[in-house]
Design an enzyme around this catalytic site. Structure first.
Site, mmCIF file in Angstrom:
data_model
loop_
_atom_site.group_PDB
_atom_site.id
_atom_site.type_symbol
_atom_site.label_atom_id
_atom_site.label_comp_id
_atom_site.label_asym_id
_atom_site.label_seq_id
_atom_site.Cartn_x
_atom_site.Cartn_y
_atom_site.Cartn_z
ATOM 1 N N ASP A 39 -13.029 7.115 7.667
ATOM 2 C CA ASP A 39 -14.362 7.721 7.687
ATOM 3 C C ASP A 39 -14.566 8.540 8.957
ATOM 4 O OD1 ASP A 39 -14.953 6.462 5.244
ATOM 5 O OD2 ASP A 39 -15.731 4.692 6.237
ATOM 6 N N ARG B 137 -9.919 2.559 -1.688
ATOM 7 C CA ARG B 137 -8.636 2.175 -1.125
ATOM 8 C C ARG B 137 -8.498 2.799 0.261
ATOM 9 N NH1 ARG B 137 -6.105 -1.887 -2.890
ATOM 10 N NH2 ARG B 137 -4.077 -0.998 -2.304
ATOM 11 N N HIS C 182 -19.357 9.451 2.009
ATOM 12 C CA HIS C 182 -19.598 8.142 2.614
ATOM 13 C C HIS C 182 -21.100 7.943 2.787
ATOM 14 C CE1 HIS C 182 -18.707 4.564 4.941
ATOM 15 N NE2 HIS C 182 -19.608 4.955 5.824
ATOM 16 N N ARG D 190 0.838 -1.201 0.000
ATOM 17 C CA ARG D 190 0.000 0.000 0.000
ATOM 18 C C ARG D 190 0.872 1.250 0.000
ATOM 19 N NH1 ARG D 190 -3.686 -1.286 3.872
ATOM 20 N NH2 ARG D 190 -5.227 -1.885 2.325
ATOM 21 N N GLU E 32 -8.086 8.780 10.466
ATOM 22 C CA GLU E 32 -9.103 7.881 11.010
ATOM 23 C C GLU E 32 -10.095 7.532 9.902
ATOM 24 O OE1 GLU E 32 -12.413 7.731 14.632
ATOM 25 O OE2 GLU E 32 -11.294 9.569 14.227
#
Length: 217
Positions: free
Chosen positions: A147, A93, A111, A67, A145
């Site tokens: 979302d 991602r 979201h 990543r 953090e």
């Protein structure tokens, strides 16, 4: 005077990308989408961008062994466009801390839940299983953090008695296409900022839930 520059990151069909493209083309605000970057090749969102002459790039995450290496290449590509704002529009991602810190305060995500409820996946199903009377969608600043960054705006929809996951998702998505361009507009006009970890509109701290819009359906 140059227009504010927006880089949009996608992973799929790009419906929120299309909403932002439409808002720019309709002159709802003055900005330039300087690039659309996908971590997956051959997705519909790339076609949407190419159809209106926006430059596209693919950085296939499968070509990287970690990543961290993928995010480092994403940073290199994004910085090549010198965007004022990075918009995550269905970019699936999990971002490394280095990536988030690079763009903190100038990166937005959308979201499909009323954060802080239902971070992560399967939000509509989880809202139905919990028996919630309301559900919705949130635009927020991105922090380390997941979302969990400060909330800019939410659209709240009622959960109807006959809703299933598909019908609820469809109504929430309709609101996504309203509030994401609005949040982008506020940002490029200098009205929406993250100050000391708090989302502020016109220099005033927003409440924890951000600016809330309540929909009848």
């Amino acid at each position: 005077m140059s227009l504010p520059r927006i880089a949009v990151l996608i992973s799929g069909s790009g419906t929120n990308l299309q909403a932002i493209i439409d808002a720019v083309r309709e002159r709802q605000f003055e900005a330039e989408i300087c690039a659309v970057i996908s971590n997956r090749p051959d997705v519909k969102g790339l076609e949407r961008a190419e159809a209106v002459g926006i430059e596209t790039r693919v950085v296939d995450h499968k070509a990287f062994t970690s990543r961290e290496l993928f995010d480092a290449e994403m940073i290199r590509v994004i910085d090549g466009y010198a965007p004022d704002l990075v918009v995550l529009a269905g970019f699936m991602r999990i971002l490394t801390p280095d990536f988030v810190r690079r763009y903190e305060g100038r990166m937005l995500n959308i979201h499909p839940s009323l954060l802080p409820k239902y971070r992560g996946l399967h939000t509509h199903q989880r809202a139905l299983e919990a028996g919630d009377s309301e559900h919705g969608v949130t635009v927020h600043f991105v922090t380390e953090e997941l979302d969990g960054g400060p909330l800019a705006i939410q659209a709240v929809v009622p959960v109807l008695n006959d809703d299933d996951e598909a019908t609820l998702a469809k109504r929430v998505q309709a609101q996504e296409h309203i509030i994401y361009p609005l949040a982008v507009k506020w940002f490029v006009e200098g009205r929406l900022q993250m100050i000391n970890g708090t989302a502020c509109l016109d220099g005033q701290p927003l409440p924890a839930e951000g600016c809330q819009l309540h929909m009848d359906r």
